[in-house]
Scaffold this motif. Sequence first.
Motif: not given
Length: 104
Positions: A43-64
């Motif tokens: 959420v912080a990354s999206t608010l600051l950059t306007g798009k989702a961080n790919q590294n965080i996306l991959n890590f979140g998918r892996s944790l899920s």
Amino acid sequence: MEEQINYNLTQLSTWKRIFFMLIFAAIGSLVRMLIWAVIILQVASTLLTGKANQNILNFGRSLSIYTYHILLFLTFNTEVLPFPFSDWNMTADLTVPESKEVKK
């Protein structure tokens, strides 16, 4: 009937599974807290950059996926122990067995 219960209570494999279930229930709780950290970071990354961080996306998918593997194990849908007793990404290859009718 009582003999069957006594037999079930003396099965070492059942007690080992219960032990691992307790461990993975605790690990699952920790992973869920980590997922909340990932959510906040994304959420912080999206608010600051306007798009989702790919590294965080991959890590979140892996944790899920890891959480899914833990839940499959805790609900007796698989006998495969989650990481660190198997590969991290093994859950993607797991097949859930067909449900069996419970004998009364």
